[in-house]
Motif scaffolding. Structure first.
Motif, PDB file in Angstrom:
ATOM      1  N   LYS A  13       0.968  -1.133   0.136  1.00 35.82           N
ATOM      2  CA  LYS A  13       0.015  -0.003   0.097  1.00 35.82           C
ATOM      3  C   LYS A  13       0.912   1.176   0.015  1.00 35.82           C
ATOM      4  O   LYS A  13       2.017   1.145   0.509  1.00 35.82           O
ATOM      5  N   ILE A  14       0.491   2.204  -0.677  1.00 38.40           N
ATOM      6  CA  ILE A  14       1.126   3.642  -1.091  1.00 38.40           C
ATOM      7  C   ILE A  14       0.429   4.564  -0.489  1.00 38.40           C
ATOM      8  O   ILE A  14      -0.770   4.794  -1.049  1.00 38.40           O
ATOM      9  N   GLU A  15       0.860   5.751   0.065  1.00 39.04           N
ATOM     10  CA  GLU A  15       0.253   7.041   0.412  1.00 39.04           C
ATOM     11  C   GLU A  15       1.510   8.080   0.024  1.00 39.04           C
ATOM     12  O   GLU A  15       2.523   7.964   0.576  1.00 39.04           O
ATOM     13  N   ASN A  16       0.887   8.993  -0.730  1.00 44.33           N
ATOM     14  CA  ASN A  16       1.700  10.055  -0.978  1.00 44.33           C
ATOM     15  C   ASN A  16       1.365  11.438  -0.429  1.00 44.33           C
ATOM     16  O   ASN A  16      -0.030  11.537  -0.500  1.00 44.33           O
ATOM     17  N   GLU A  17       2.290  12.046   0.180  1.00 47.12           N
ATOM     18  CA  GLU A  17       1.941  13.340   0.455  1.00 47.12           C
ATOM     19  C   GLU A  17       3.006  14.215  -0.114  1.00 47.12           C
ATOM     20  O   GLU A  17       4.130  14.043  -0.496  1.00 47.12           O
TER      21      GLU A  17
END
Length: 126
Positions: A13-17
């Motif tokens: 899973k990947i989250e970008n900010e």
């Protein structure tokens, strides 16, 4: 059996900010990327050119981190690493980069655990 990097990374899973810009790469978009794999998390800064009109994908980030880790593992010393990548061996900035790469190498190995070699093999064909 060889696995594709994209297929292996489908389990991540990947989250970008938006991240802190890097003054050395003002033309790059800066992200803070958080990856999750098998109950482990890894957050890293990630930069990519503005011409790439999409957020980083897990396979892009993993490829970069593994490539960086392998550059450390193939070098016998800072001087060897710097010379092989075209850095000045007498540069404090290059030494700082090297130390960051060593830390990232340890982090990606810990993050992927026993699957590191599987991902590294998939990176060869990426």
């Amino acid at each position: 059996m060889k696995h594709s990097l994209e297929k292996l990374c489908s389990a991540i899973k990947i989250e970008n900010e938006w991240g802190e810009p890097n003054p050395d790469f003002p033309q790059a978009d800066a992200y803070k990327v958080t990856l999750q794999y098998k109950r482990r998390k890894l957050s890293v800064p990630f930069y990519q050119g503005k011409a790439i009109c999409k957020e980083p994908q897990a396979h892009d980030v993993i490829y970069c981190l593994i490539s960086e880790a392998q550059s450390i593992e193939c070098a016998d010393s800072f001087e060897d690493w710097a010379s092989s990548l075209g850095y000045d061996t007498d540069s404090r900035k290059a030494e700082k980069t090297y130390k960051a790469c060593v830390k990232n190498q340890q982090n990606i190995r810990r993050f992927l655990g026993t699957d590191f070699d599987l991902f590294a093999e998939a990176c060869q064909d990426y």
